[in-house]
Design a protein around this motif. Structure first.
Motif, PDB file in Angstrom:
ATOM      1  N   SER A   3      -0.791   3.879  -5.634  1.00  0.00           N
ATOM      2  CA  SER A   3      -2.153   4.321  -5.326  1.00  0.00           C
ATOM      3  C   SER A   3      -3.077   4.078  -6.507  1.00  0.00           C
ATOM      4  O   SER A   3      -4.230   3.658  -6.349  1.00  0.00           O
ATOM      5  N   GLN A   4      -2.563   4.316  -7.711  1.00  0.00           N
ATOM      6  CA  GLN A   4      -3.350   4.059  -8.916  1.00  0.00           C
ATOM      7  C   GLN A   4      -3.641   2.569  -9.085  1.00  0.00           C
ATOM      8  O   GLN A   4      -4.731   2.182  -9.502  1.00  0.00           O
ATOM      9  N   THR A  22      -3.672   0.177  -6.681  1.00  0.00           N
ATOM     10  CA  THR A  22      -4.439  -0.428  -5.594  1.00  0.00           C
ATOM     11  C   THR A  22      -5.748   0.282  -5.293  1.00  0.00           C
ATOM     12  O   THR A  22      -6.632  -0.292  -4.666  1.00  0.00           O
ATOM     13  N   ILE A  59      -5.885   2.743  -3.312  1.00  0.00           N
ATOM     14  CA  ILE A  59      -5.751   3.246  -1.943  1.00  0.00           C
ATOM     15  C   ILE A  59      -5.154   4.651  -1.986  1.00  0.00           C
ATOM     16  O   ILE A  59      -4.122   4.868  -2.621  1.00  0.00           O
ATOM     17  N   ALA A  60      -5.806   5.603  -1.310  1.00  0.00           N
ATOM     18  CA  ALA A  60      -5.344   6.988  -1.324  1.00  0.00           C
ATOM     19  C   ALA A  60      -3.987   7.109  -0.644  1.00  0.00           C
ATOM     20  O   ALA A  60      -3.703   6.417   0.344  1.00  0.00           O
ATOM     21  N   ALA A  61      -3.145   7.992  -1.188  1.00  0.00           N
ATOM     22  CA  ALA A  61      -1.809   8.215  -0.643  1.00  0.00           C
ATOM     23  C   ALA A  61      -1.778   9.528   0.139  1.00  0.00           C
ATOM     24  O   ALA A  61      -2.431  10.504  -0.233  1.00  0.00           O
ATOM     25  N   ALA A  68       0.849  -1.194   0.000  1.00  0.00           N
ATOM     26  CA  ALA A  68       0.000   0.000   0.000  1.00  0.00           C
ATOM     27  C   ALA A  68       0.883   1.242   0.000  1.00  0.00           C
ATOM     28  O   ALA A  68       2.077   1.163   0.326  1.00  0.00           O
ATOM     29  N   PRO A  69       0.326   2.418  -0.346  1.00  0.00           N
ATOM     30  CA  PRO A  69       1.117   3.652  -0.352  1.00  0.00           C
ATOM     31  C   PRO A  69       1.788   3.957   0.988  1.00  0.00           C
ATOM     32  O   PRO A  69       2.896   4.503   1.019  1.00  0.00           O
ATOM     33  N   ASP A  70       1.149   3.595   2.097  1.00  0.00           N
ATOM     34  CA  ASP A  70       1.752   3.845   3.407  1.00  0.00           C
ATOM     35  C   ASP A  70       3.068   3.087   3.570  1.00  0.00           C
ATOM     36  O   ASP A  70       3.976   3.547   4.278  1.00  0.00           O
ATOM     37  N   LYS A 119       4.774   5.948  -4.890  1.00  0.00           N
ATOM     38  CA  LYS A 119       3.563   5.973  -4.073  1.00  0.00           C
ATOM     39  C   LYS A 119       2.340   6.335  -4.910  1.00  0.00           C
ATOM     40  O   LYS A 119       1.270   5.733  -4.759  1.00  0.00           O
ATOM     41  N   THR A 120       2.508   7.298  -5.800  1.00  0.00           N
ATOM     42  CA  THR A 120       1.400   7.698  -6.668  1.00  0.00           C
ATOM     43  C   THR A 120       0.976   6.552  -7.575  1.00  0.00           C
ATOM     44  O   THR A 120      -0.219   6.287  -7.758  1.00  0.00           O
TER      45      THR A 120
END
Length: 223
Positions: A192-193, A195, A197-199, A98-100, A188-189
Motif C-alpha cells: 500500500s505504501q 503503490t 492504494i489503500a488496503a 495491489a493490496p487486494d 499488504k501494508t
C-alpha cells in the motif's frame, strides 16, 4: 626580431601569471576552529572537509569530512538494510499488483490451513471414540477379575499418543495461522505504501470469508 621575442615573452608571462592568479580557492576550518580561505589547504585539514571556490566566491565543490570507522560501519549497515528492503520490495511487486491481491492470497492460504485443522480435529474425534472403546474393554476385563494384556495396554497408550500428537499439530497450525496472517498483513501494508492504494483491514477481509481467525495477538485453544 629581438623586439618581437620580447613582446611574446611578456605576453606569455602575463598569461601565466593570470592563470596562477585565477586558481581556485580553498575554504576550510583550521585547528583553532577559524574558517580559512587560501590558495592551498594543509594536508592535516583535508580529512575535516573543505569547499572549493572560484575567484568570484562561487562554490565549485564541497568535499565532506572523512567518516570515522564507526560511522563507516553504520553507513554500511544502513546501505545493506536499504538494499535488502529494495530486494523485498521488488519481490513483493513481482508477486502482487495491489493490496487486494495480497488479501486473495491470504484467504486462499488460511482456508488451506483451516482444512488441515479440520482434518486433524476429525482424527482426534475418531481416536477418542477408539480410546473409549478400548478403555471400556479394559474395564470389562478388570471387572471380570482378569488382568489387562500388554497388547491391550499398548493399544490404549498408542491411541492416546496419537490424540496428543494430533492436538499438538492443531496447536502448531493455530500458531502458524497467526504468524502467516501477520506476514500477509505486513506485505499488504508495505505494498500500500509503494503503490499508494489503500488496503482493507485484514480482520474485515477474513471475517467476510467466514474464516476461522485466531486472535491476532495470541494463539487460541483448539479443543
Amino acid at each position: 626580431m629581438i623586439r618581437l621575442l620580447i613582446s611574446v615573452f611578456v605576453v606569455t608571462l602575463t598569461f601565466t601569471a593570470g592563470n596562477a592568479w585565477s586558481a581556485n580557492l580553498y575554504r576550510y576550518v583550521d585547528a583553532d576552529g577559524v574558517t580559512v580561505l587560501d590558495r592551498t589547504i594543509p594536508p592535516e585539514f583535508v580529512q575535516n572537509g573543505y569547499t572549493i571556490l572560484n575567484e568570484q566566491g562561487g562554490i565549485l565543490k564541497v568535499v565532506p569530512r572523512a567518516l570515522t570507522e564507526e560511522e563507516k560501519t553504520i553507513l554500511r549497515a544502513e546501505e545493506q538494510r536499504a538494499a535488502a528492503q529494495a530486494a523485498r520490495d521488488a519481490e513483493l511487486r513481482s508477486l502482487y499488483r495491489a493490496p487486494d491481491d495480497v488479501d486473495v492470497a491470504m484467504v486462499a492460504w488460511i482456508k488451506r490451513l483451516n482444512i488441515e485443522i479440520s482434518i486433524k480435529q476429525s482424527q482426534v474425534q475418531t481416536k477418542r471414540l477408539e480410546l473409549l472403546d478400548l478403555q471400556g474393554t479394559a474395564a470389562d476385563i478388570e471387572r471380570s477379575g482378569n488382568s489387562i494384556s500388554d497388547e491391550l495396554y499398548n493399544q490404549i497408550n498408542a491411541v492416546q499418543a496419537g490424540i496428543d500428537s494430533d492436538k499438538a499439530g492443531i496447536d502448531a497450525l493455530v500458531v502458524r495461522i497467526v504468524a502467516d496472517i501477520k506476514t500477509f498483513e505486513s506485505a499488504k501494508t508495505r505494498l500500500s505504501q509503494l503503490t499508494g492504494i489503500a488496503a482493507k483491514p485484514t480482520a474485515a477481509v477474513l471475517e467476510a470469508h467466514q474464516l476461522y481467525v485466531p486472535a491476532l495477538d495470541s494463539t487460541a485453544d483448539v479443543k
